[in-house]
Design an enzyme around this catalytic site. Structure first.
Site, PDB file in Angstrom:
ATOM      1  N   CYS A 141      98.812 103.790  54.438  1.00 54.50           N
ATOM      2  CA  CYS A 141      98.872 102.621  55.307  1.00 54.50           C
ATOM      3  C   CYS A 141      99.703 101.534  54.629  1.00 54.50           C
ATOM      4  CB  CYS A 141      97.457 102.114  55.593  1.00 54.50           C
ATOM      5  SG  CYS A 141      97.427 100.525  56.456  1.00 54.50           S
TER       6      CYS A 141
ATOM      7  N   ASP B  89      96.768 108.448  54.610  1.00 53.32           N
ATOM      8  CA  ASP B  89      96.811 109.055  55.940  1.00 53.32           C
ATOM      9  C   ASP B  89      97.210 110.518  55.756  1.00 53.32           C
ATOM     10  OD1 ASP B  89      96.268 106.632  57.340  1.00 53.32           O
ATOM     11  OD2 ASP B  89      98.349 106.030  57.055  1.00 53.32           O
TER      12      ASP B  89
END
Length: 275
Positions: free
Chosen positions: A182, A189
């Site tokens: 992120c 992620d």
């Protein structure tokens, strides 16, 4: 237009009991696309598939209802919607009353279309429905077990990509090793990615090294997929290309961007084992 640093990401927030569409936080796609050399005319089409697993509201009698929700945000829309704000927005429905599911769906369509700047489609599926969200396997040849050494984990290295113009291919390649972070919180992620292409045969070892080079890269899901698409087009020159990333869930939401050369059909929205 708002910037990621002003979003709810990485900040303590209170979860209210009142429906609040102002919680949605749009972020313009144009800024990151400009960094890829993209303007208003895009070389790809596509959609961002969002799946929500924590949607609940009250019916006309005050009884809680739950459903799975699928949202489709067009790649041509001006804005993405920041995912934490999306979660907070969906959470604000918990004490909201709707006469029926159609009324709820209409409200979701209105709010999300306004935030993204383009029509958003919404499908609500009761949690009791048979065969809901069956687990599927991404079609394609897995490249993760190639016996290669890897030592670079960021920033992305498009120079790892190459293709052989003497060898033509029409194939689908899959990797479960895509990871990015992120851009605001630094949280990881995780994703599986499917690459469908036709044209000069892409070197699989270079492709795997390239995908792993996102491991310490910070960007939103949608922007990572667009970067992968553009790098493959520039360095491998396929005649047809589709890039589809299936990201794992966070906060009851998973985001699954798809980008393809015009003319290719949209994929389905399969739930993978990691989702």
């Amino acid at each position: 237009m708002t910037s990621p640093e002003l979003s709810p990401l990485g900040k303590a927030v209170e979860y209210g009991n009142d429906y609040d569409p102002s919680l949605l936080f749009p972020i313009a796609r144009a800024t990151q696309r400009a960094a890829l050399g993209l303007g208003e005319e895009l070389p790809f089409v596509g959609v961002d598939f969002w799946n929500a697993y924590e949607l609940s509201w009250l019916d006309g009698r005050g009884k809680p209802r739950v459903a799975l929700a699928e949202f489709r945000v067009q790649a041509a829309s001006p804005n993405i919607i920041e995912s934490k704000s999306f979660k907070l927005y969906l959470g604000s429905y918990a004490q909201a009353r709707f006469s029926d599911t159609d009324a709820l769906r209409a409200q979701l369509v209105r709010d999300l279309s306004e935030a993204s700047g383009a029509p958003v489609s919404v499908v609500l599926t009761p949690a009791s429905t048979n065969n809901t969200a069956l687990i599927e396997t991404l079609e394609g040849d897995l490249i993760d077990d190639l016996p290669i050494e890897i030592s670079h984990y960021g920033p992305p290295r498009p120079d790892f990509l190459s293709s052989d113009p003497e060898l033509k291919a029409d194939e689908i390649l899959v990797s479960h090793l895509l990871k990015s972070n992120c851009p605001v919180t630094g949280q990881p992620d995780w994703a599986s990615v499917q690459i469908r292409y036709a044209g000069p045969r892409i070197a699989r070892d270079g492709l795997l090294r390239y995908l792993v080079s996102y491991r310490n890269h910070s960007d939103f899901h949608e922007q990572c997929v667009e970067r992968i698409f553009m790098d493959l087009m520039q360095h491998c020159a396929p005649t047809r290309l589709a890039v589809y990333a299936r990201y794992t869930r966070r906060g009851g939401l998973d985001i699954n961007p798809f980008r393809a050369t015009p003319g290719l059909p949209l994929p389905g929205n399969p739930r993978t084992a990691r989702q």
